[in-house]
Design an enzyme around this catalytic site. Structure first.
Site, PDB file in Angstrom:
ATOM      1  N   GLY A   1     -49.871 -23.659 -11.307  1.00 15.36           N
ATOM      2  CA  GLY A   1     -49.618 -22.247 -11.585  1.00 15.36           C
ATOM      3  C   GLY A   1     -50.268 -21.356 -10.559  1.00 15.36           C
ATOM      4  N   ASN A   2     -50.317 -20.075 -10.847  1.00 18.10           N
ATOM      5  CA  ASN A   2     -50.978 -19.128  -9.941  1.00 18.10           C
ATOM      6  C   ASN A   2     -51.639 -18.041 -10.771  1.00 18.10           C
ATOM      7  OD1 ASN A   2     -49.074 -16.763 -10.219  1.00 18.10           O
ATOM      8  ND2 ASN A   2     -47.644 -18.356  -9.568  1.00 18.10           N
ATOM      9  N   ARG A   3     -52.338 -17.133 -10.097  1.00 18.76           N
ATOM     10  CA  ARG A   3     -53.187 -16.167 -10.800  1.00 18.76           C
ATOM     11  C   ARG A   3     -52.454 -14.910 -11.257  1.00 18.76           C
ATOM     12  NH1 ARG A   3     -58.641 -17.175  -9.845  1.00 18.76           N
ATOM     13  NH2 ARG A   3     -59.032 -18.567  -8.087  1.00 18.76           N
TER      14      ARG A   3
END
Ligand code: CTP
Length: 460
Positions: A234-236
């Protein structure tokens, strides 16, 4: 000059006794209902109590009957000959529901009339005031957010719940406010919008916003690419910038499809406010957790849209063969998807085998190459950091030319800018990489800047 806050705080107590139906729904806060009734009667108002079946699991009918001074109504078939829901609805000069549960809000929004309380609300022409109380996540859930927005648009008054500790032990928005505040706000609603005491509730009236009739697709959040049912890449991205754009567009009257990748209910919650404002459009939330889900949802929604804004952080790659069951640690030391082959590695300090990745479709570039609706405006985002090959803006300009979107909002990430609940700085480029505009501020201010640019460019 008008007095400060004129109109914001109307007279709290109308003159003369009024006939008030007090509804009670199934919430642990139902124990506060007798205090609400007592306060109303102490001010000289006449009260009839109407409780849902669920409410009576939290508070006894005798308690409500004792404080209201009359029988407690629950079902529409208690005394069918009396057609009581019509009688009660017509009798009421004000309907106040405290507490109102998530389920009750949903039933009222759907126009249900399956018990005395919902039937009374559907029948009455008196002002209706709802004081919701529920767990924070229920209050922030997109379903409840949309129901609240719908009810406000129809002219019902929703008293904002308090923030504080909840019965579940959690803390957040969803507490029933103090009975004194509920009674004051409910009686203020009796004054009507122009001081017309007891006026029937108004239909929401407002001139349409400048984007009324326009359809926008906004993607937001960060995609999760499954490794197995419990792990993902995932990412932030929180989704705040995309939600701010959807909110601002709806506030200008547009109807928005928000393609949401893993956005928390707290981040989605402000949408209720913006769609409740007079003249506002709507926001429909379409969940799209992965890049492939997002591609499908964006292309389908974009087929009827005037503009598409890709604010989502779409993962560039996904695991080639996600596990259908949780992959055990020792198996992560084998190439993914190869069952039974190879020796369990990882123990004894060996490096695990790499997870094989495949490239996700570039949704933005695909929209530019094949617009689902001819002539629609395509807007992208680029979160950039500088490196040895160039600064953030140089990378942004190269990306603008590569992707070919009509507008690309470049923001420099790192340095406390860009991610999370922090200010943003954007430079907006055209498809040739030339600067069109720049701005700095909150995500809401950046959203306004972008919507100005979008509104100027929308096909007539
Ligand atoms: N985007 C997209 N599909 C992808 C990746 C990105 O639609 N598979 C969109 C994003 O929503 C954003 C824009 O493309 O509007 C730029 O995203 P960004 O992650 O900055 O660009 P990438 O193409 O991933 O380039 P790089 O990672 O090399 O910077």
């Amino acid at each position: 000059m008008p007095p400060r806050n004129e109109g914001a705080h109307r007279a709290a107590t109308p003159t003369g006794p009024r006939r008030v139906v007090v509804g009670v729904a199934g919430s642990i806060a139902a124990y506060k209902a007798p205090t609400v009734i007592r306060l109303l009667r102490a001010r000289g108002h006449e009260v009839r109590a109407v409780a849902t079946e669920a409410a009576l699991r939290f508070i006894g009918a005798p308690a409500l009957a004792a404080v209201s001074g009359g029988p407690v109504r629950t079902g529409v078939f208690d005394d069918p000959a009396a057609v009581e829901h019509v009688g009660t609805g017509e009798w009421a000069e004000l309907v106040l529901v405290a507490p109102a549960s998530a389920d009750l809000l949903a039933r009222i929004a759907a126009g249900r009339a399956d018990d005395m309380l919902t039937a009374t609300i559907l029948t009455t022409t008196a002002p209706v005031v709802l004081a919701p109380a529920m767990h924070t996540q229920m209050w922030a859930n997109p379903a409840t957010v949309e129901n609240v927005a719908t009810l406000r648009r129809r002219g019902l008054t929703i008293i904002e719940p308090d923030v504080g500790s909840l019965t579940s032990g959690d803390s957040g928005a969803g507490r029933l406010p103090a009975p004194e505040r509920i009674v004051a706000e409910a009686l203020a609603a009796l004054e009507g919008p122009a001081g017309t005491a007891g006026a029937p509730r108004p239909a929401a009236q407002a001139s349409p916003g400048p984007l009324a009739g326009r359809r926008l697709v906004v993607s937001a959040g960060g995609t999760h690419e499954p490794i197995d049912p419990v792990r993902f890449i995932g990412n932030r991205s929180s989704g705040r910038q995309g939600v701010a754009i959807a909110s601002a567009a709806a506030a200008r009257g547009a109807d928005v499809a928000l393609i949401a990748a893993n956005i928390s209910p707290e981040v989605l919650a402000p949408l209720g406010e913006s769609t409740a404002a007079p003249g506002a459009g709507t926001v429909r939330i379409v969940e799209a957790p992965t890049a492939l889900d997002m591609e499908t949802a964006v292309r389908s929604e974009a087929s009827t849209a005037d503009a598409v804004v890709m604010a989502a952080a779409v993962a560039d790659f996904r695991p080639a063969r996600p596990g259908s069951a949780k992959i055990k640690k020792h198996r992560l030391a084998e190439p993914l998807g190869e069952t039974g082959a190879g020796e369990p590695g990882g123990a004894g300090g060996e490096s695990p085998a790499p997870i094989e990745l495949v490239t996700n479709p570039d949704i933005l570039a695909g929209l530019v190459a094949e617009p689902p609706q001819p002539g629609q405006l395509i807007v992208g985002f680029a979160a950039e950091t500088g490196d040895e090959e160039g600064d953030a803006l140089a990378h942004g300009a190269a990306k603008a030319r590569r992707k070919g979107a009509h507008l690309l909002a470049v923001n420099a990430v790192g340095d406390g800018k860009g991610f999370g609940d922090v200010p943003n700085a954007v430079v907006v480029l055209d498809a040739q990489g030339a600067e069109v505009a720049r701005g700095e501020g909150t995500k809401a201010e950046v959203a306004e800047l972008l919507l100005d640019l979008i509104a100027e460019r929308l096909p007539r």
